[in-house]
Design a protein around this motif. Structure first.
Motif, PDB file in Angstrom:
ATOM      1  N   VAL A   9       0.866  -1.176   0.000  1.00  0.00           N
ATOM      2  CA  VAL A   9       0.000   0.000   0.000  1.00  0.00           C
ATOM      3  C   VAL A   9       0.905   1.229   0.000  1.00  0.00           C
ATOM      4  O   VAL A   9       1.709   1.413   0.919  1.00  0.00           O
ATOM      5  N   GLY A  10       0.782   2.044  -1.050  1.00  0.00           N
ATOM      6  CA  GLY A  10       1.568   3.268  -1.132  1.00  0.00           C
ATOM      7  C   GLY A  10       0.815   4.426  -0.504  1.00  0.00           C
ATOM      8  O   GLY A  10      -0.353   4.654  -0.825  1.00  0.00           O
ATOM      9  N   LEU A  11       1.472   5.136   0.386  1.00  0.00           N
ATOM     10  CA  LEU A  11       0.884   6.299   1.053  1.00  0.00           C
ATOM     11  C   LEU A  11       1.869   7.444   1.002  1.00  0.00           C
ATOM     12  O   LEU A  11       3.086   7.239   1.159  1.00  0.00           O
ATOM     13  N   LEU A  12       1.370   8.657   0.789  1.00  0.00           N
ATOM     14  CA  LEU A  12       2.246   9.824   0.842  1.00  0.00           C
ATOM     15  C   LEU A  12       1.428  11.079   1.128  1.00  0.00           C
ATOM     16  O   LEU A  12       0.216  11.109   0.942  1.00  0.00           O
ATOM     17  N   ARG A  13       2.126  12.095   1.590  1.00  0.00           N
ATOM     18  CA  ARG A  13       1.469  13.364   1.862  1.00  0.00           C
ATOM     19  C   ARG A  13       1.239  14.118   0.558  1.00  0.00           C
ATOM     20  O   ARG A  13       2.135  14.179  -0.298  1.00  0.00           O
ATOM     21  N   ALA A  14       0.048  14.688   0.399  1.00  0.00           N
ATOM     22  CA  ALA A  14      -0.309  15.449  -0.808  1.00  0.00           C
ATOM     23  C   ALA A  14      -1.205  16.603  -0.377  1.00  0.00           C
ATOM     24  O   ALA A  14      -2.212  16.388   0.289  1.00  0.00           O
ATOM     25  N   THR A  15      -0.841  17.797  -0.778  1.00  0.00           N
ATOM     26  CA  THR A  15      -1.556  18.983  -0.280  1.00  0.00           C
ATOM     27  C   THR A  15      -2.174  19.841  -1.370  1.00  0.00           C
ATOM     28  O   THR A  15      -2.759  20.876  -1.079  1.00  0.00           O
ATOM     29  N   SER A  16      -2.061  19.417  -2.631  1.00  0.00           N
ATOM     30  CA  SER A  16      -2.550  20.262  -3.727  1.00  0.00           C
ATOM     31  C   SER A  16      -3.240  19.420  -4.790  1.00  0.00           C
ATOM     32  O   SER A  16      -2.836  18.295  -5.075  1.00  0.00           O
ATOM     33  N   ALA A 233      -6.929  -3.623   1.374  1.00  0.00           N
ATOM     34  CA  ALA A 233      -5.678  -3.261   2.053  1.00  0.00           C
ATOM     35  C   ALA A 233      -5.546  -1.744   2.166  1.00  0.00           C
ATOM     36  O   ALA A 233      -5.109  -1.221   3.200  1.00  0.00           O
ATOM     37  N   LEU A 234      -5.914  -1.032   1.102  1.00  0.00           N
ATOM     38  CA  LEU A 234      -5.893   0.428   1.154  1.00  0.00           C
ATOM     39  C   LEU A 234      -6.858   0.920   2.220  1.00  0.00           C
ATOM     40  O   LEU A 234      -6.539   1.839   2.998  1.00  0.00           O
ATOM     41  N   ASP A 235      -8.032   0.310   2.307  1.00  0.00           N
ATOM     42  CA  ASP A 235      -9.012   0.714   3.315  1.00  0.00           C
ATOM     43  C   ASP A 235      -8.496   0.469   4.733  1.00  0.00           C
ATOM     44  O   ASP A 235      -8.714   1.283   5.635  1.00  0.00           O
ATOM     45  N   ALA A 236      -7.832  -0.665   4.943  1.00  0.00           N
ATOM     46  CA  ALA A 236      -7.291  -0.961   6.273  1.00  0.00           C
ATOM     47  C   ALA A 236      -6.307   0.119   6.704  1.00  0.00           C
ATOM     48  O   ALA A 236      -6.309   0.569   7.857  1.00  0.00           O
ATOM     49  N   ALA A 237      -5.468   0.563   5.759  1.00  0.00           N
ATOM     50  CA  ALA A 237      -4.509   1.629   6.061  1.00  0.00           C
ATOM     51  C   ALA A 237      -5.218   2.942   6.353  1.00  0.00           C
ATOM     52  O   ALA A 237      -4.850   3.674   7.285  1.00  0.00           O
ATOM     53  N   LEU A 238      -6.251   3.252   5.569  1.00  0.00           N
ATOM     54  CA  LEU A 238      -6.963   4.515   5.754  1.00  0.00           C
ATOM     55  C   LEU A 238      -7.719   4.545   7.079  1.00  0.00           C
ATOM     56  O   LEU A 238      -7.770   5.587   7.747  1.00  0.00           O
ATOM     57  N   LEU A 239      -8.318   3.433   7.479  1.00  0.00           N
ATOM     58  CA  LEU A 239      -8.989   3.391   8.774  1.00  0.00           C
ATOM     59  C   LEU A 239      -8.004   3.687   9.901  1.00  0.00           C
ATOM     60  O   LEU A 239      -8.317   4.401  10.861  1.00  0.00           O
ATOM     61  N   GLU A 240      -6.795   3.139   9.783  1.00  0.00           N
ATOM     62  CA  GLU A 240      -5.760   3.397  10.785  1.00  0.00           C
ATOM     63  C   GLU A 240      -5.387   4.877  10.808  1.00  0.00           C
ATOM     64  O   GLU A 240      -5.235   5.485  11.882  1.00  0.00           O
ATOM     65  N   ILE A 241      -5.237   5.478   9.637  1.00  0.00           N
ATOM     66  CA  ILE A 241      -4.890   6.899   9.547  1.00  0.00           C
ATOM     67  C   ILE A 241      -5.996   7.773  10.140  1.00  0.00           C
ATOM     68  O   ILE A 241      -5.724   8.743  10.859  1.00  0.00           O
ATOM     69  N   LEU A 242      -7.241   7.432   9.849  1.00  0.00           N
ATOM     70  CA  LEU A 242      -8.378   8.234  10.302  1.00  0.00           C
ATOM     71  C   LEU A 242      -8.704   8.030  11.774  1.00  0.00           C
ATOM     72  O   LEU A 242      -9.506   8.787  12.344  1.00  0.00           O
ATOM     73  N   SER A 273       5.328   5.960   2.926  1.00  0.00           N
ATOM     74  CA  SER A 273       4.980   6.386   4.281  1.00  0.00           C
ATOM     75  C   SER A 273       4.174   5.301   4.996  1.00  0.00           C
ATOM     76  O   SER A 273       3.433   4.534   4.364  1.00  0.00           O
ATOM     77  N   ALA A 274       4.295   5.253   6.308  1.00  0.00           N
ATOM     78  CA  ALA A 274       3.481   4.372   7.138  1.00  0.00           C
ATOM     79  C   ALA A 274       2.244   5.127   7.610  1.00  0.00           C
ATOM     80  O   ALA A 274       2.247   6.361   7.654  1.00  0.00           O
ATOM     81  N   PRO A 275       1.172   4.408   7.974  1.00  0.00           N
ATOM     82  CA  PRO A 275      -0.018   5.103   8.467  1.00  0.00           C
ATOM     83  C   PRO A 275       0.266   6.058   9.621  1.00  0.00           C
ATOM     84  O   PRO A 275      -0.324   7.139   9.691  1.00  0.00           O
TER      85      PRO A 275
END
Length: 312
Positions: A9-16, A233-242, A273-275
């Motif tokens: 699962v790829g995660l990164l900060r994005a602001t724009s 898998a993406l959802d599992a990561a997002l739940l952790e982030i949220l 990035s990690a969650p």
């Protein structure tokens, strides 16, 4: 027994939402998870368009986000179309309200109208009408909006596959299968990713929507993008982030009961990035969920809207 390889699962900060920056972020994400389409692939981008509504700014996948993703695939020799089947109205109507029509025209993308359907039996035994445009593509690129949801608490990558079912039939599925425990409805959501072409999910979490949903929540600057070939898998990561306890998500719970691999963070590898690097502690989801089953008037209204679009 050989252990299954973990899912990336790829995660990164994005602001724009600047399209060129989104394209760059997509390149970083895809490199991280090792995803690469074949030149000439017919790619279908499936955003979350919900319905033609003035509440589109938060409820729908951002048009520039869609454009940035489309540009990446165009740059890699793919043929790209965009489509979704809103619960009411048409795909073209929703694109116009959202402003996605201008992005489509600028980039010369195709429009998948999601009109013709193919009756498909899911693993749970339910027959659904899946839009032929979905089944005819080489790669299905799922573009969910990260947002709270009054029926399922939070809607992410797996739930966005519900849009492959044609318009008013989604409202009918809510009515027929959204009983008191809604297990059959959750089974439909769990099975849909298994009957469509392979692809990847890329979430629009730059400005998310929280408090309520799926239409009238509040903006939340989550400032992230994520991707995976496994929507669960993406959802599992997002739940952790949220900061949402997984068992509070009825869809996660049903995937867990069915033992779907990738639904647990122990199944997931984070090459970027990690969650914990992106976690927030003030994202609000509904404390109490509304019934999954709609009332009859909602179903009839959805059907009449589709008829008006077809013959108006």
């Amino acid at each position: 027994m050989t252990a299954m390889a973990k899912i990336d699962v790829g995660l990164l900060r994005a602001t724009s939402y600047r399209p060129e920056l989104v394209t760059q972020q997509v390149d970083t994400l895809f490199a991280g998870v090792g995803f690469r389409p074949a030149a000439g692939d017919h790619v279908l981008l499936k955003p979350n368009l919900v319905a033609p509504s003035m509440l589109h700014d938060l409820a729908c996948t951002h048009p520039e986000f869609v454009g940035g993703v489309a540009q990446w695939f165009l740059d890699h020799g793919c043929k790209v179309a965009v489509g979704d089947s809103p619960a009411s109205g048409s795909c073209r109507q929703a694109m116009k309200v959202v402003g996605l029509d201008r992005v489509v025209q600028k980039l010369g993308l195709g429009i998948a109208p999601f009109q013709e359907t193919v009756s498909t039996r899911l693993g749970c035994g339910v027959k659904v009408a899946i839009c032929r445009d979905v089944l005819d593509c080489d790669l299905l690129v799922n573009l969910p909006k990260v947002k709270s949801h009054g029926l399922v608490r939070v809607t992410l990558a797996v739930k966005n596959y519900f849009g492959v079912i044609k318009g008013w039939r989604k409202a009918m599925a809510h009515q027929v299968y959204g009983g008191d425990d809604a297990t059959s409805f959750m089974d439909i959501l769990c099975d849909l990713p298994q009957v469509v072409p392979p692809g990847i999910s890329i979430c629009d979490g730059i400005v998310a929507m929280h408090v309520t949903g799926p239409m009238d929540g509040k903006p939340y600057p989550l400032n992230l993008m994520g991707c995976s070939v496994s929507p669960q898998a993406l959802d599992a990561a997002l739940l952790e982030i949220l900061g949402v306890i997984p068992a509070q998500s009825p869809l996660w719970e049903r995937l867990h009961q069915r033992g779907v691999f990738g639904n647990d963070l122990a199944d997931v590898h984070f090459p970027l990035s990690a969650p914990a690097d992106l976690a927030v502690d003030d994202f609000i989801v509904p404390a109490h969920l509304n019934p999954v089953r709609f009332n009859v008037s909602h179903v009839v209204k959805s059907l009449l809207n589709r008829v008006a679009v077809r013959f108006g």
